[in-house]
Design a protein around this motif. Structure first.
Motif, PDB file in Angstrom:
ATOM      1  N   LEU A   1      22.705  18.261  -1.120  1.00 19.58           N
ATOM      2  CA  LEU A   1      22.173  18.794   0.143  1.00 19.58           C
ATOM      3  C   LEU A   1      22.538  17.968   1.382  1.00 19.58           C
ATOM      4  CD1 LEU A   1      18.695  20.114  -1.052  1.00 19.58           C
ATOM      5  CD2 LEU A   1      20.845  21.366  -0.762  1.00 19.58           C
ATOM      6  N   PRO A   2      22.445  16.616   1.323  1.00 21.22           N
ATOM      7  CA  PRO A   2      22.824  15.872   2.540  1.00 21.22           C
ATOM      8  C   PRO A   2      24.280  16.098   2.944  1.00 21.22           C
ATOM      9  CG  PRO A   2      21.627  14.464   1.012  1.00 21.22           C
ATOM     10  CD  PRO A   2      21.960  15.730   0.269  1.00 21.22           C
ATOM     11  N   TRP A   3      25.089  16.549   2.013  1.00 24.87           N
ATOM     12  CA  TRP A   3      26.515  16.767   2.290  1.00 24.87           C
ATOM     13  C   TRP A   3      26.770  18.138   2.908  1.00 24.87           C
ATOM     14  CZ3 TRP A   3      29.946  12.731   1.017  1.00 24.87           C
ATOM     15  CH2 TRP A   3      29.363  11.697   0.275  1.00 24.87           C
ATOM     16  N   LEU A   4      25.750  18.983   2.975  1.00 27.71           N
ATOM     17  CA  LEU A   4      25.931  20.320   3.532  1.00 27.71           C
ATOM     18  C   LEU A   4      25.778  20.362   5.047  1.00 27.71           C
ATOM     19  CD1 LEU A   4      24.082  22.611   0.936  1.00 27.71           C
ATOM     20  CD2 LEU A   4      26.484  21.929   1.026  1.00 27.71           C
TER      21      LEU A   4
ATOM     22  N   GLN B   1       7.840  16.213  11.517  1.00 26.23           N
ATOM     23  CA  GLN B   1       7.840  17.326  10.563  1.00 26.23           C
ATOM     24  C   GLN B   1       7.464  18.673  11.208  1.00 26.23           C
ATOM     25  OE1 GLN B   1       8.420  17.271   6.733  1.00 26.23           O
ATOM     26  NE2 GLN B   1       9.802  15.926   7.872  1.00 26.23           N
ATOM     27  N   CYS B   2       7.961  18.879  12.413  1.00 26.03           N
ATOM     28  CA  CYS B   2       7.615  20.128  13.096  1.00 26.03           C
ATOM     29  C   CYS B   2       8.397  21.320  12.550  1.00 26.03           C
ATOM     30  CB  CYS B   2       7.864  19.988  14.601  1.00 26.03           C
ATOM     31  SG  CYS B   2       9.614  19.872  15.032  1.00 26.03           S
ATOM     32  N   GLY B   3       9.596  21.050  12.004  1.00 26.75           N
ATOM     33  CA  GLY B   3      10.386  22.129  11.418  1.00 26.75           C
ATOM     34  C   GLY B   3      11.365  22.788  12.370  1.00 26.75           C
ATOM     35  N   MET B   4      11.443  22.323  13.601  1.00 22.46           N
ATOM     36  CA  MET B   4      12.369  22.934  14.563  1.00 22.46           C
ATOM     37  C   MET B   4      13.818  22.806  14.091  1.00 22.46           C
ATOM     38  SD  MET B   4      12.743  24.639  17.252  1.00 22.46           S
ATOM     39  CE  MET B   4      11.334  24.594  18.357  1.00 22.46           C
ATOM     40  N   CYS B   5      14.112  21.713  13.406  1.00 15.36           N
ATOM     41  CA  CYS B   5      15.490  21.512  12.926  1.00 15.36           C
ATOM     42  C   CYS B   5      15.884  22.616  11.938  1.00 15.36           C
ATOM     43  CB  CYS B   5      15.657  20.132  12.298  1.00 15.36           C
ATOM     44  SG  CYS B   5      14.355  19.670  11.158  1.00 15.36           S
TER      45      CYS B   5
ATOM     46  N   GLU C   1      18.922  29.309   1.481  1.00 13.05           N
ATOM     47  CA  GLU C   1      17.529  28.840   1.453  1.00 13.05           C
ATOM     48  C   GLU C   1      17.406  27.458   0.848  1.00 13.05           C
ATOM     49  OE1 GLU C   1      14.833  31.580  -0.294  1.00 13.05           O
ATOM     50  OE2 GLU C   1      15.274  33.158   1.162  1.00 13.05           O
ATOM     51  N   LYS C   2      18.423  27.032   0.115  1.00 14.92           N
ATOM     52  CA  LYS C   2      18.288  25.719  -0.531  1.00 14.92           C
ATOM     53  C   LYS C   2      18.400  24.561   0.466  1.00 14.92           C
ATOM     54  CE  LYS C   2      23.086  25.147  -2.071  1.00 14.92           C
ATOM     55  NZ  LYS C   2      23.968  25.045  -3.230  1.00 14.92           N
ATOM     56  N   TYR C   3      18.976  24.833   1.637  1.00 19.95           N
ATOM     57  CA  TYR C   3      19.159  23.754   2.617  1.00 19.95           C
ATOM     58  C   TYR C   3      18.082  23.823   3.684  1.00 19.95           C
ATOM     59  CZ  TYR C   3      21.340  20.570   5.904  1.00 19.95           C
ATOM     60  OH  TYR C   3      21.586  19.516   6.748  1.00 19.95           O
ATOM     61  N   ARG C   4      17.220  22.839   3.677  1.00 21.74           N
ATOM     62  CA  ARG C   4      16.123  22.768   4.642  1.00 21.74           C
ATOM     63  C   ARG C   4      16.078  21.343   5.192  1.00 21.74           C
ATOM     64  NH1 ARG C   4      16.740  27.245   4.781  1.00 21.74           N
ATOM     65  NH2 ARG C   4      15.382  28.999   4.307  1.00 21.74           N
ATOM     66  N   PRO C   5      16.694  21.093   6.359  1.00 21.84           N
ATOM     67  CA  PRO C   5      16.777  19.721   6.879  1.00 21.84           C
ATOM     68  C   PRO C   5      15.423  19.034   7.037  1.00 21.84           C
ATOM     69  CG  PRO C   5      17.590  21.325   8.492  1.00 21.84           C
ATOM     70  CD  PRO C   5      17.428  22.050   7.208  1.00 21.84           C
ATOM     71  N   ARG C   6      14.405  19.777   7.478  1.00 23.16           N
ATOM     72  CA  ARG C   6      13.081  19.141   7.616  1.00 23.16           C
ATOM     73  C   ARG C   6      12.604  18.620   6.270  1.00 23.16           C
ATOM     74  NH1 ARG C   6       8.351  19.637   5.866  1.00 23.16           N
ATOM     75  NH2 ARG C   6       8.827  21.590   4.834  1.00 23.16           N
ATOM     76  N   LYS C   7      12.807  19.411   5.245  1.00 20.00           N
ATOM     77  CA  LYS C   7      12.339  19.029   3.918  1.00 20.00           C
ATOM     78  C   LYS C   7      13.103  17.809   3.400  1.00 20.00           C
ATOM     79  CE  LYS C   7      10.533  21.627   0.070  1.00 20.00           C
ATOM     80  NZ  LYS C   7      10.467  22.932  -0.565  1.00 20.00           N
TER      81      LYS C   7
END
Ligand code: SF4
Ligand code: SF4
Length: 173
Positions: free
Chosen positions: A76-79, A37-41, A52-58
């Motif tokens: 979201l997984p489809w984006l 969960q570092c957020g680099m992605c 802003e709605k797409y946040r892979p870490r989240k």
């Protein structure tokens, strides 16, 4: 050490859930428990940079926390564009693109496919072509003007059929 050599190179990190274990067993989902969960992605992601709605870490976090229904019914997984920029930078070698493929496979099996994606699939299945105006003579004309070969080795019968269908307004058969 190459990525192929790694064996338990990264430790599992908590939390885990029955959903994350399910993803782990799906092809492509094997590394999800390595996420720290570092957020680099998210910081690397071109999709996240435009919405802003797409946040892979989240999204990974929601899987780890077992929010199965929310994730599977989400668009979201489809984006994810499968560009793998995040994977180049992930210090835990987590493949988000593969994990989101795994999520989409489960979602599709359970009937959760975003309307826009389903429409594209239906169009391809029906017409063999994704975009209505996807074919034009312009590439061939340009190549001809430049003295280049115009036969690009496409399936000419297929292209002719599509051209007749969409460009010339001909018979749909
Ligand atoms: S970059 Fe890797 S470790 Fe960091 S949050 Fe993303 S998937 Fe997890
Ligand atoms: S592979 Fe997906 S999540 Fe990763 S950077 Fe590309 S679009 Fe974002």
């Amino acid at each position: 050490m190459s990525k192929l050599d790694k064996t338990n190179e990264h430790e599992e990190h908590t939390p885990s859930s029955s959903f994350s274990r399910e993803i782990e067993k799906e092809p492509g989902g094997a590394d999800i428990q390595h996420c720290i969960q570092c957020g680099m992605c998210t910081a690397s992601c071109m999709v996240a940079s435009v919405t802003e709605k797409y946040r892979p870490r989240k999204l990974i976090q929601k899987i780890l926390l077992g929010m199965r229904e929310e994730v599977l019914t989400s668009e979201l997984p489809w984006l994810c564009m499968t560009c793998r920029q995040c994977e180049e930078r992930c210090q835990e070698d987590v493949s988000l693109a593969e994990i989101f493929h795994a999520v989409r496979n489960i979602a599709a099996r359970e009937g959760y496919i975003p309307v826009g994606v389903q429409k594209v699939v239906d169009t391809v299945m029906e017409d063999g072509w994704m975009l209505k105006d996807g074919y034009s003579d312009f590439i061939e004309d340009d190549r001809d003007d430049l003295g280049l070969h115009t036969d690009l080795g496409w399936n000419n019968e297929f292209v002719k059929k599509i051209k007749k269908r969409f460009i010339d307004g001909g018979n749909k058969k």
